[in-house]
Design an enzyme around this catalytic site. Structure first.
Site, PDB file in Angstrom:
ATOM      1  N   GLY A 136       0.764  -1.238   0.000  1.00 45.25           N
ATOM      2  CA  GLY A 136       0.000   0.000   0.000  1.00 45.25           C
ATOM      3  C   GLY A 136       0.796   1.290   0.000  1.00 45.25           C
ATOM      4  N   TRP A 187       2.384   2.817  -2.412  1.00 46.44           N
ATOM      5  CA  TRP A 187       2.087   3.681  -3.559  1.00 46.44           C
ATOM      6  C   TRP A 187       0.721   4.339  -3.375  1.00 46.44           C
ATOM      7  CZ3 TRP A 187       4.007   2.470  -9.146  1.00 46.44           C
ATOM      8  CH2 TRP A 187       5.397   2.387  -9.134  1.00 46.44           C
ATOM      9  N   ASP A 224      -4.916  -5.862  -5.893  1.00 44.28           N
ATOM     10  CA  ASP A 224      -3.773  -6.766  -5.730  1.00 44.28           C
ATOM     11  C   ASP A 224      -4.279  -8.168  -5.447  1.00 44.28           C
ATOM     12  OD1 ASP A 224      -1.259  -8.103  -4.758  1.00 44.28           O
ATOM     13  OD2 ASP A 224      -0.488  -6.072  -4.901  1.00 44.28           O
ATOM     14  N   ASP A 245      -6.957 -11.534  -8.493  1.00 44.16           N
ATOM     15  CA  ASP A 245      -5.939 -11.730  -9.520  1.00 44.16           C
ATOM     16  C   ASP A 245      -6.306 -10.904 -10.753  1.00 44.16           C
ATOM     17  OD1 ASP A 245      -4.196 -12.652 -11.496  1.00 44.16           O
ATOM     18  OD2 ASP A 245      -4.183 -14.695 -10.698  1.00 44.16           O
ATOM     19  N   ASP A 253       2.861  -1.577 -10.359  1.00 46.18           N
ATOM     20  CA  ASP A 253       4.101  -2.063  -9.729  1.00 46.18           C
ATOM     21  C   ASP A 253       4.019  -3.586  -9.606  1.00 46.18           C
ATOM     22  OD1 ASP A 253       6.627  -1.464  -8.692  1.00 46.18           O
ATOM     23  OD2 ASP A 253       5.918  -1.505  -6.634  1.00 46.18           O
ATOM     24  N   LYS A 268       6.130  -1.038 -14.060  1.00 43.43           N
ATOM     25  CA  LYS A 268       7.410  -1.684 -13.737  1.00 43.43           C
ATOM     26  C   LYS A 268       7.676  -2.793 -14.745  1.00 43.43           C
ATOM     27  CE  LYS A 268       7.968  -4.234  -9.891  1.00 43.43           C
ATOM     28  NZ  LYS A 268       8.224  -4.311  -8.437  1.00 43.43           N
TER      29      LYS A 268
END
Length: 199
Positions: A53, A55, A73, A89, A114, A154
């Site tokens: 958490g 970000w 997430d 997911d 990320d 990312k």
């Protein structure tokens, strides 16, 4: 150096604790924002791969009370006041539908990803999985990013990276590769900051 020793000697871990951030990754996003001016007050931000958490914490600080943060997430995440969190997911239809439902038809000003796969230690398989997640995030941004929005993802340098970068350069007017100081020097991770989708 084992993980525990590395954490104890990591200046960003110490700074995160002092600043009240849940993880050192907060400083990666803060540095990206410093260079690329990602945030403005009142923005609508989607954070993919949000747990634990940090970000979300940075995003909330930056967008202020008029802004909105929706996060997703596969891992559970302790609640953060002001963040709508969906556990599931990203590769499955149901969590993705819940995320789109939480957006209420509004396009995002900023899509952050990320996401990283669970590392198996088998390099080529891990790289393929990480590129797949980056591609899914890019597809989400294709559908849900505002015309003046920014996509931050990312990516690990290796097989598939160049093709992914070339694809983003076709889709966005501005594409930059960043390696924040808070990224570990030995890590192949970089962040691609892509702005103003071409539509």
């Amino acid at each position: 150096m084992d993980w525990k020793k590395r954490q104890q000697s990591d200046p960003y871990v110490k700074r995160a604790r002092e600043a009240g951030y849940r993880a050192r990754a907060a400083f990666k996003l803060l540095e990206l924002d410093e260079k690329d001016r990602l945030f403005r007050p009142g923005q609508f931000v989607v954070d993919l791969g949000a747990a634990p958490g940090s970000w979300c914490q940075v995003a909330l600080e930056k967008v202020g009370p008029r802004g909105r943060v929706v996060a997703l997430d596969i891992l559970p995440m302790d609640p953060i006041e002001g963040v709508v969190f969906i556990e599931g997911d990203f590769r499955e239809d149901e969590p993705l539908a819940a995320l789109e439902d939480a957006m209420g038809g509004r396009r995002a000003d900023l899509v952050l990803s990320d996401m990283a796969p669970n590392i198996s230690g088998i390099g080529p398989a891990d790289q393929a999985r990480s590129m797949h997640l980056a591609e899914l995030a890019a597809a989400f941004a294709d559908d849900w990013l505002d015309d003046a929005g920014t996509f931050v993802v990312k990516v690990f340098q290796g097989e598939g990276f160049d093709a992914f970068l070339a694809e983003l350069k076709q889709k966005y007017a501005v594409v930059r590769i960043r390696k924040p100081r808070a990224s570990r020097a030995e890590s192949r991770e970089v962040y691609i900051v892509a702005g103003r989708p071409r539509r």
